[in-house]
Motif scaffolding. Structure first.
Motif, mmCIF file in Angstrom:
data_model
loop_
_atom_site.group_PDB
_atom_site.id
_atom_site.type_symbol
_atom_site.label_atom_id
_atom_site.label_comp_id
_atom_site.label_asym_id
_atom_site.label_seq_id
_atom_site.Cartn_x
_atom_site.Cartn_y
_atom_site.Cartn_z
ATOM 1 N N VAL A 142 14.322 3.046 1.819
ATOM 2 C CA VAL A 142 13.903 3.706 0.390
ATOM 3 C C VAL A 142 15.253 3.843 -0.483
ATOM 4 O O VAL A 142 15.394 3.605 -1.605
ATOM 5 N N ASP A 143 16.465 3.576 0.149
ATOM 6 C CA ASP A 143 17.657 3.907 -0.331
ATOM 7 C C ASP A 143 18.154 2.602 -1.340
ATOM 8 O O ASP A 143 18.770 2.507 -2.199
ATOM 9 N N VAL A 144 17.497 1.577 -0.833
ATOM 10 C CA VAL A 144 17.883 0.172 -1.427
ATOM 11 C C VAL A 144 16.559 -0.591 -2.082
ATOM 12 O O VAL A 144 16.610 -1.431 -2.963
ATOM 13 N N LEU A 157 -4.008 -6.636 -5.251
ATOM 14 C CA LEU A 157 -2.684 -6.851 -5.316
ATOM 15 C C LEU A 157 -1.814 -5.735 -6.060
ATOM 16 O O LEU A 157 -2.313 -5.811 -7.603
ATOM 17 N N VAL A 158 -0.931 -5.201 -5.900
ATOM 18 C CA VAL A 158 -0.073 -4.199 -6.769
ATOM 19 C C VAL A 158 1.476 -4.433 -6.403
ATOM 20 O O VAL A 158 1.972 -4.855 -5.210
ATOM 21 N N GLU A 159 2.180 -4.709 -7.691
ATOM 22 C CA GLU A 159 3.672 -4.857 -7.543
ATOM 23 C C GLU A 159 4.190 -3.771 -8.302
ATOM 24 O O GLU A 159 3.946 -3.531 -9.397
ATOM 25 N N ARG A 160 5.161 -3.059 -7.741
ATOM 26 C CA ARG A 160 5.636 -1.876 -8.528
ATOM 27 C C ARG A 160 7.003 -1.397 -7.813
ATOM 28 O O ARG A 160 7.435 -1.652 -6.790
ATOM 29 N N ALA A 161 7.573 -0.440 -8.767
ATOM 30 C CA ALA A 161 8.833 0.228 -7.907
ATOM 31 C C ALA A 161 8.393 1.522 -7.328
ATOM 32 O O ALA A 161 7.329 1.891 -7.414
ATOM 33 N N PRO A 162 9.346 1.733 -6.262
ATOM 34 C CA PRO A 162 8.838 2.795 -5.330
ATOM 35 C C PRO A 162 8.481 4.380 -6.331
ATOM 36 O O PRO A 162 9.360 4.423 -7.257
ATOM 37 N N ALA A 163 7.804 5.012 -6.092
ATOM 38 C CA ALA A 163 7.444 6.412 -6.520
ATOM 39 C C ALA A 163 7.859 7.437 -5.796
ATOM 40 O O ALA A 163 7.617 7.358 -4.703
ATOM 41 N N PRO A 164 8.131 8.657 -6.306
ATOM 42 C CA PRO A 164 8.371 9.753 -5.486
ATOM 43 C C PRO A 164 7.275 10.069 -4.650
ATOM 44 O O PRO A 164 6.052 9.878 -5.149
ATOM 45 N N PHE A 173 3.340 5.727 2.425
ATOM 46 C CA PHE A 173 1.873 5.855 2.022
ATOM 47 C C PHE A 173 1.033 4.704 2.446
ATOM 48 O O PHE A 173 -0.062 4.475 2.562
ATOM 49 N N LEU A 174 1.769 3.672 3.059
ATOM 50 C CA LEU A 174 1.354 2.565 3.571
ATOM 51 C C LEU A 174 0.683 1.975 4.796
ATOM 52 O O LEU A 174 0.841 1.203 5.393
ATOM 53 N N THR A 175 -0.113 3.094 5.022
ATOM 54 C CA THR A 175 -0.856 3.213 6.204
ATOM 55 C C THR A 175 -2.263 2.841 5.954
ATOM 56 O O THR A 175 -2.840 2.666 4.736
ATOM 57 N N GLY A 176 -3.349 2.826 6.776
ATOM 58 C CA GLY A 176 -4.715 2.885 6.452
ATOM 59 C C GLY A 176 -4.978 1.803 5.796
ATOM 60 O O GLY A 176 -5.882 1.791 5.027
ATOM 61 N N GLY A 177 -4.467 0.417 6.058
ATOM 62 C CA GLY A 177 -5.280 -0.588 5.407
ATOM 63 C C GLY A 177 -4.358 -1.121 4.107
ATOM 64 O O GLY A 177 -4.739 -2.094 3.750
ATOM 65 N N HIS A 178 -3.033 -0.525 3.872
ATOM 66 C CA HIS A 178 -2.274 -1.150 2.960
ATOM 67 C C HIS A 178 -1.462 -2.491 3.711
ATOM 68 O O HIS A 178 -1.273 -2.351 4.683
ATOM 69 N N VAL A 179 -1.229 -3.343 2.945
ATOM 70 C CA VAL A 179 -0.383 -4.605 3.538
ATOM 71 C C VAL A 179 0.867 -4.925 2.627
ATOM 72 O O VAL A 179 0.620 -5.316 1.570
#
Ligand SMILES: Cc1cc2nc3c(=O)[nH]c(=O)nc-3n(C[C@H](O)[C@H](O)[C@H](O)COP(=O)(O)OP(=O)(O)OC[C@H]3O[C@@H](n4cnc5c(N)ncnc54)[C@H](O)[C@@H]3O)c2cc1C
Length: 294
Positions: A142-144, A157-164, A173-179
Motif C-alpha cells: 500500500v506504500d507504493v 471491471l474497476v480501475e482506480r487508486a487505493p482508497a482509505p 478488501f480484495l477477498t470473497g470473489g474479487h480478482v
C-alpha cells in the motif's frame, strides 16, 4: 464436482486434475479438479461473470505461497496467465497480476527504480501480493500502490487508486470473489547498484533465518498481539518435531516445512500438534497466518 460446468467456462483455457503439489510452494495437497488459466482480462471476466450468474463457488490462486491445501478442491480454481508485460511510465511501473512478485522487484531494479526492494524476498504473484498487502522490512504494497485493476465478485471491471480502508496489515478488501488484474507502483529513480545491494542484503537476512531450501509456505501462524509465534513454538520445545515428512523447521519454528512427500493429513496433524502444545505451554491459541483450502 457433481454439477456439469457451463459451456461458457469450458470454452476458457483450463486443465483437469492438477496436483496442488505443483501449484503451491509448500507442495502439499490434493488435486485441483478444474484449473482455469485465462490469458486475457476478458477471459478472466467471462470466468467471474459466468460463476456469478450460475451461482457457482470458485477460488482464485496466485503463486500458492501463502496456501496450505489439505485435500482435493472440486470447485473451479482461477489462476491468471496474463502476458508478462511490464510497462513503465515515468517512475511508475505497471504489471499484470500473474507476474512473479520477485521477478517484478528484479524488473524495477533493472529499470533503475527503487521502492520495491522489500518485495525481492516475497514469493508468489503480484496479484496475491496486492490481495495480501504483502510486505517486509517496514514496507508494504500500500506504500507504493497508486492504481490497480480488479474484477468485482459480479465480474465488473474497476480501475482506480487505493482508497482509505482498502488495505490493512497483510489484508485488503480484495477477498470473497474479487480478482486483481494488474497494479501500478509509484517508484523513484535510483541507482541500480545501490538497489541491488539493498536487495542482496535483505535476501541475505532471510536466508540466514528461514529454511528457504525446503518447501514451505512462509510463516504458518500469526503473531499473537505483543508476542512472536515462532518464539512461542520454539519455547514449547517443538523445533524439529516431525509427523511423517512434515516438520517444524529447526531453523525457524514458525516455518512448517515439507521434507519431500508430506501428505495433507501429516501436515494437518503437525499444525494441530503445534497449536495444542503452544496452548498447553503458554495458554496462547495460535491462528493460521496462511490460508487453508479444503
Ligand atoms: C519463503 C516465504 C517467505 C514469505 N515472506 C513473506 C513476507 O515477508 N511478507 C509477506 O507479506 N508474505 C510473505 N510470504 C507469504 C506470501 O508469499 C505472500 O502472502 C504472497 O503475497 C502471496 O502471493 P501468492 O500469489 O502466492 O498468493 P496465493 O498464496 O496463491 O494466495 C493467497 C491469497 O491471495 C488470493 N489471490 C491470489 N491471487 C489473487 C488475485 N489475482 N486476485 C485476488 N486474490 C488473489 C488467494 O485467493 C488467497 O486468498 C512468504 C511466503 C514464503 C513461502
Amino acid at each position: 464436482m457433481t454439477r456439469p460446468l457451463p459451456d461458457a467456462l469450458l470454452s476458457l483455457p483450463h486443465r483437469r486434475d492438477v496436483p496442488f503439489a505443483r501449484l503451491t510452494t509448500l507442495g502439499v495437497g490434493g488435486t485441483c479438479r478444474w484449473l482455469f488459466e485465462p490469458t486475457t482480462e476478458a477471459e478472466a471476466q467471462v470466468f467471474v461473470q459466468t460463476c456469478a450468474r450460475e451461482g457457482l463457488p470458485w477460488r482464485v490462486l496466485g503463486g500458492g505461497s501463502n496456501l496450505v491445501v489439505l485435500g482435493d478442491v472440486d470447485t473451479p480454481v482461477l489462476r491468471l496467465a496474463l502476458p508478462r508485460e511490464v510497462r513503465r511510465q515515468g517512475t511508475d511501473l505497471t504489471a499484470p497480476a500473474s507476474h512473479g512478485h520477485i521477478a517484478l522487484a528484479e524488473a524495477a531494479a533493472q529499470a533503475s527504480l527503487s521502492g520495491l526492494a522489500f518485495a525481492s524476498g516475497i514469493p508468489g504473484s503480484l496479484g496475491g501480493a496486492i490481495r495480501m498487502n504483502a510486505g517486509a522490512h517496514g514496507s508494504e504494497w500500500v506504500d507504493v500502490l497508486i492504481r490497480f485493476r480488479f474484477l468485482t465478485p459480479e465480474g465488473d471491471l474497476v480501475e482506480r487508486a487505493p482508497a482509505p480502508g482498502d488495505f490493512a496489515y497483510r489484508t485488503s478488501f480484495l477477498t470473497g470473489g474479487h480478482v486483481v488484474l494488474s497494479a501500478t507502483a509509484h517508484l523513484a529513480e535510483g541507482d541500480p547498484a545501490a538497489i541491488r545491494a539493498q536487495m542482496a542484503e535483505l535476501r541475505g537476512k532471510r536466508s540466514a533465518s528461514q529454511p528457504l531450501t525446503q518447501r514451505n509456505a512462509g510463516c504458518i501462524f500469526k503473531n499473537p498481539t505483543g508476542q512472536n509465534a515462532g518464539r512461542l513454538i520454539d519455547l514449547a520445545g517443538l523445533k524439529g518435531l516431525r509427523v511423517g515428512d512434515a516438520e517444524v523447521s529447526p531453523q525457524h519454528a514458525n516455518f512448517l516445512v515439507n521434507l519431500g512427500q508430506a501428505s495433507p493429513a501429516q501436515f494437518k496433524e503437525l499444525m494441530d500438534r503445534v497449536r495444542a502444545a503452544v496452548l498447553e505451554a503458554h495458554g496462547v491459541g495460535l491462528e493460521p497466518e496462511v490460508e487453508i483450502w479444503a
